[in-house]
Write a protein that holds these residues in place. Structure first.
Motif, PDB file in Angstrom:
ATOM      1  N   MET A   1      72.786 -28.476 -59.653  1.00  0.00           N
ATOM      2  CA  MET A   1      74.241 -28.558 -59.793  1.00  0.00           C
ATOM      3  C   MET A   1      74.602 -29.878 -60.449  1.00  0.00           C
ATOM      4  O   MET A   1      73.963 -30.888 -60.194  1.00  0.00           O
ATOM      5  N   PHE A   2      75.646 -29.866 -61.256  1.00  0.00           N
ATOM      6  CA  PHE A   2      75.981 -31.029 -62.083  1.00  0.00           C
ATOM      7  C   PHE A   2      74.736 -31.453 -62.848  1.00  0.00           C
ATOM      8  O   PHE A   2      74.339 -32.611 -62.836  1.00  0.00           O
ATOM      9  N   ASN A   3      74.071 -30.474 -63.470  1.00  0.00           N
ATOM     10  CA  ASN A   3      72.781 -30.739 -64.110  1.00  0.00           C
ATOM     11  C   ASN A   3      71.811 -31.291 -63.077  1.00  0.00           C
ATOM     12  O   ASN A   3      71.164 -32.312 -63.251  1.00  0.00           O
ATOM     13  N   ASN A   4      71.741 -30.590 -61.927  1.00  0.00           N
ATOM     14  CA  ASN A   4      70.936 -31.076 -60.815  1.00  0.00           C
ATOM     15  C   ASN A   4      69.461 -31.177 -61.138  1.00  0.00           C
ATOM     16  O   ASN A   4      68.740 -31.925 -60.496  1.00  0.00           O
ATOM     17  N   SER A   5      68.965 -30.377 -62.114  1.00  0.00           N
ATOM     18  CA  SER A   5      67.557 -30.519 -62.454  1.00  0.00           C
ATOM     19  C   SER A   5      67.282 -31.932 -62.942  1.00  0.00           C
ATOM     20  O   SER A   5      66.281 -32.544 -62.605  1.00  0.00           O
ATOM     21  N   ARG A   6      68.210 -32.471 -63.709  1.00  0.00           N
ATOM     22  CA  ARG A   6      68.078 -33.852 -64.178  1.00  0.00           C
ATOM     23  C   ARG A   6      68.237 -34.817 -63.022  1.00  0.00           C
ATOM     24  O   ARG A   6      67.504 -35.797 -62.905  1.00  0.00           O
ATOM     25  N   GLY A 148      85.599 -28.222 -67.616  1.00  0.00           N
ATOM     26  CA  GLY A 148      85.403 -28.761 -68.952  1.00  0.00           C
ATOM     27  C   GLY A 148      85.613 -30.255 -69.061  1.00  0.00           C
ATOM     28  O   GLY A 148      85.472 -30.819 -70.153  1.00  0.00           O
ATOM     29  N   LYS A 149      85.913 -30.926 -67.954  1.00  0.00           N
ATOM     30  CA  LYS A 149      86.182 -32.360 -67.988  1.00  0.00           C
ATOM     31  C   LYS A 149      84.904 -33.173 -67.754  1.00  0.00           C
ATOM     32  O   LYS A 149      83.935 -32.701 -67.173  1.00  0.00           O
ATOM     33  N   LYS A 150      84.942 -34.395 -68.217  1.00  0.00           N
ATOM     34  CA  LYS A 150      83.852 -35.344 -67.969  1.00  0.00           C
ATOM     35  C   LYS A 150      84.128 -36.023 -66.630  1.00  0.00           C
ATOM     36  O   LYS A 150      85.182 -36.637 -66.441  1.00  0.00           O
ATOM     37  N   VAL A 151      83.176 -35.908 -65.696  1.00  0.00           N
ATOM     38  CA  VAL A 151      83.395 -36.351 -64.320  1.00  0.00           C
ATOM     39  C   VAL A 151      82.355 -37.394 -63.929  1.00  0.00           C
ATOM     40  O   VAL A 151      81.149 -37.174 -64.069  1.00  0.00           O
ATOM     41  N   CYS A 152      82.831 -38.539 -63.428  1.00  0.00           N
ATOM     42  CA  CYS A 152      81.945 -39.603 -62.975  1.00  0.00           C
ATOM     43  C   CYS A 152      81.574 -39.418 -61.507  1.00  0.00           C
ATOM     44  O   CYS A 152      82.456 -39.286 -60.646  1.00  0.00           O
ATOM     45  N   PHE A 153      80.265 -39.416 -61.245  1.00  0.00           N
ATOM     46  CA  PHE A 153      79.726 -39.423 -59.891  1.00  0.00           C
ATOM     47  C   PHE A 153      78.958 -40.730 -59.707  1.00  0.00           C
ATOM     48  O   PHE A 153      78.779 -41.496 -60.648  1.00  0.00           O
ATOM     49  N   VAL A 154      78.475 -40.970 -58.493  1.00  0.00           N
ATOM     50  CA  VAL A 154      77.796 -42.228 -58.194  1.00  0.00           C
ATOM     51  C   VAL A 154      76.289 -42.115 -58.381  1.00  0.00           C
ATOM     52  O   VAL A 154      75.698 -42.766 -59.234  1.00  0.00           O
ATOM     53  N   ASP A 155      75.665 -41.265 -57.563  1.00  0.00           N
ATOM     54  CA  ASP A 155      74.212 -41.157 -57.521  1.00  0.00           C
ATOM     55  C   ASP A 155      73.905 -39.818 -56.865  1.00  0.00           C
ATOM     56  O   ASP A 155      74.643 -39.386 -55.978  1.00  0.00           O
ATOM     57  N   PRO A 156      72.837 -39.138 -57.257  1.00  0.00           N
ATOM     58  CA  PRO A 156      72.526 -37.850 -56.645  1.00  0.00           C
ATOM     59  C   PRO A 156      72.317 -37.903 -55.137  1.00  0.00           C
ATOM     60  O   PRO A 156      72.410 -36.878 -54.469  1.00  0.00           O
ATOM     61  N   ALA A 157      72.017 -39.082 -54.584  1.00  0.00           N
ATOM     62  CA  ALA A 157      71.827 -39.220 -53.145  1.00  0.00           C
ATOM     63  C   ALA A 157      73.032 -39.885 -52.469  1.00  0.00           C
ATOM     64  O   ALA A 157      72.937 -40.312 -51.329  1.00  0.00           O
ATOM     65  N   LEU A 195      85.765 -44.793 -65.367  1.00  0.00           N
ATOM     66  CA  LEU A 195      87.031 -44.068 -65.516  1.00  0.00           C
ATOM     67  C   LEU A 195      88.099 -44.969 -66.115  1.00  0.00           C
ATOM     68  O   LEU A 195      88.801 -44.579 -67.065  1.00  0.00           O
ATOM     69  N   ASN A 196      88.217 -46.166 -65.593  1.00  0.00           N
ATOM     70  CA  ASN A 196      89.234 -47.102 -66.063  1.00  0.00           C
ATOM     71  C   ASN A 196      89.068 -47.432 -67.543  1.00  0.00           C
ATOM     72  O   ASN A 196      90.052 -47.638 -68.269  1.00  0.00           O
ATOM     73  N   ASP A 197      87.789 -47.440 -67.988  1.00  0.00           N
ATOM     74  CA  ASP A 197      87.489 -47.763 -69.389  1.00  0.00           C
ATOM     75  C   ASP A 197      87.516 -46.546 -70.300  1.00  0.00           C
ATOM     76  O   ASP A 197      87.231 -46.665 -71.501  1.00  0.00           O
ATOM     77  N   GLY A 198      87.823 -45.379 -69.740  1.00  0.00           N
ATOM     78  CA  GLY A 198      87.931 -44.173 -70.557  1.00  0.00           C
ATOM     79  C   GLY A 198      86.639 -43.407 -70.737  1.00  0.00           C
ATOM     80  O   GLY A 198      86.567 -42.490 -71.563  1.00  0.00           O
ATOM     81  N   GLY A 199      85.608 -43.736 -69.948  1.00  0.00           N
ATOM     82  CA  GLY A 199      84.324 -43.076 -70.094  1.00  0.00           C
ATOM     83  C   GLY A 199      84.214 -41.732 -69.415  1.00  0.00           C
ATOM     84  O   GLY A 199      83.247 -40.998 -69.614  1.00  0.00           O
ATOM     85  N   VAL A 202      87.678 -38.092 -64.675  1.00  0.00           N
ATOM     86  CA  VAL A 202      87.845 -38.150 -63.222  1.00  0.00           C
ATOM     87  C   VAL A 202      86.657 -38.914 -62.653  1.00  0.00           C
ATOM     88  O   VAL A 202      85.556 -38.849 -63.193  1.00  0.00           O
ATOM     89  N   ALA A 203      86.884 -39.632 -61.552  1.00  0.00           N
ATOM     90  CA  ALA A 203      85.788 -40.361 -60.919  1.00  0.00           C
ATOM     91  C   ALA A 203      85.873 -40.216 -59.405  1.00  0.00           C
ATOM     92  O   ALA A 203      86.960 -40.273 -58.820  1.00  0.00           O
ATOM     93  N   PHE A 204      84.706 -40.040 -58.787  1.00  0.00           N
ATOM     94  CA  PHE A 204      84.623 -39.984 -57.329  1.00  0.00           C
ATOM     95  C   PHE A 204      84.083 -41.310 -56.804  1.00  0.00           C
ATOM     96  O   PHE A 204      83.204 -41.929 -57.412  1.00  0.00           O
TER      97      PHE A 204
END
Length: 315
Positions: A1-6, A148-157, A195-199, A202-204
């Motif tokens: 999930m979220f390209n979980n294989s990677r 379809g949005k670019k979403v920022c996560f922290v770390d898979p763990a 997120l603040n820099d436009g990368g 959405v960010a969690f």
């Protein structure tokens, strides 16, 4: 999930290499060394790119040293995988985990016991939440708008930076492995700064991070706003390695962390001069309360619901 294989490969690679190539683990030394009997190793992963992590934990280190009469060495770990494998290999005696990384470690057979988690108010359970943020003025109003949005996560763990958001997105009918473009930022601060820099759109991050970044002037107050908040999550546990710590020291450390690891008690113990000047990790305002493994069953339930590959990344 979220390209979980990677994501899974990332964790697996970290775990495979960490014992060989991580200076952090090497610095802990050989647990069979005679000197190790008088040394307790305490490790933590920073929630942000902090250069002050060791000083943040200094009062806890002093408390444990005082209660056990042992030397306590603090280690700044690079990521969750390093902590998991450090405790598995017997190189780390005490570790501060995220809830999800604790469950990964415990349920994969690492001999650890969760004993205490932080709270800002002694009358409240030690809990926090995960939030989704957007830039002020964004047309994204809820998680339903993330397709379809670019979403920022922290770390898979990460619990609040990955696993809990996965559950939130699935509850809204999104297919995390197909509907989003994920960005693994590496830290809660990095997620919001990206997120603040436009990368990303959405960010969690966990509930205290935005306030920290605004206080340090890294993000302008009001620049980001929350569009979603999770149910409460039991706070980051401190876990003891039950194989490397003697029964006597286990009892002493548990007592210290559950009864004396709070600002009033630290002042009474002479470790802090005042509550106002008593520093605890991540700006904890009060201190630690007891927890048990059962307090993290909600994380296991989320794993069952999401079937996230990261839940099985450590075996």
């Amino acid at each position: 999930m979220f390209n979980n294989s990677r994501a899974t490969r990332k964790i697996a690679q970290s775990l495979a290499l960490v014992a060989l190539s991580t200076p952090f683990l090497a610095a802990c030394g050989d647990s069979s060394n005679e000197a190790a009997d008088d040394t307790i190793t305490f490790a933590a992963v920073p929630a942000e790119s902090s250069q002050s992590l060791q000083s943040d934990y200094d009062n806890l280190v002093k408390l444990i040293a005082k209660e056990t009469g042992k030397k306590v060495e603090f280690q700044n770990a690079s990521d969750y995988a390093a902590v998991v494998e450090g405790q598995r290999a017997g190189k780390i005696d005490i570790a501060s985990y995220g809830p999800f990384s604790y469950v990964i470690a415990h349920d994969s057979g690492v001999s650890i016991e969760a004993v205490a988690s932080p709270t800002n108010d002694e009358s409240k359970d030690p809990a926090y939440t995960s939030l989704a943020y957007v830039k002020d003025g964004s047309d994204i109003k809820s998680l339903k708008d993330l397709k379809g949005k670019k979403v920022c996560f922290v770390d898979p763990a990460s619990t609040s930076g990955y696993l809990v958001p996965t559950k939130g997105l699935m509850d809204e009918g999104l297919k995390p492995d197909a509907d989003l473009e994920p960005v693994m930022a590496g830290g809660h601060d990095a997620s919001l700064l990206t997120l603040n820099d436009g990368g990303c759109d959405v960010a969690f991050a966990h509930d205290a991070m935005l306030k920290t970044l605004e206080k340090s002037s890294q993000i302008k107050p009001g620049a980001l706003k929350s569009i979603w908040e999770s149910d409460p999550i039991t706070e980051d546990p401190i876990a003891l390695n039950t194989e490397t710590i003697s029964a006597e020291d286990l009892t002493k450390i548990k007592k210290a962390l559950t009864e004396k690891a709070n600002k009033p008690a630290l002042v009474k113990e002479g470790i802090c001069t005042s509550e106002e000047d008593c520093t605890l990790p991540e700006e904890i305002e009060w201190g630690y309360l007891p927890v048990t493994d059962a307090d993290f069953n909600s994380i296991r339930e989320i794993c069952e619901t999401t079937k996230a590959d990261a839940c099985n990344a450590v075996s």
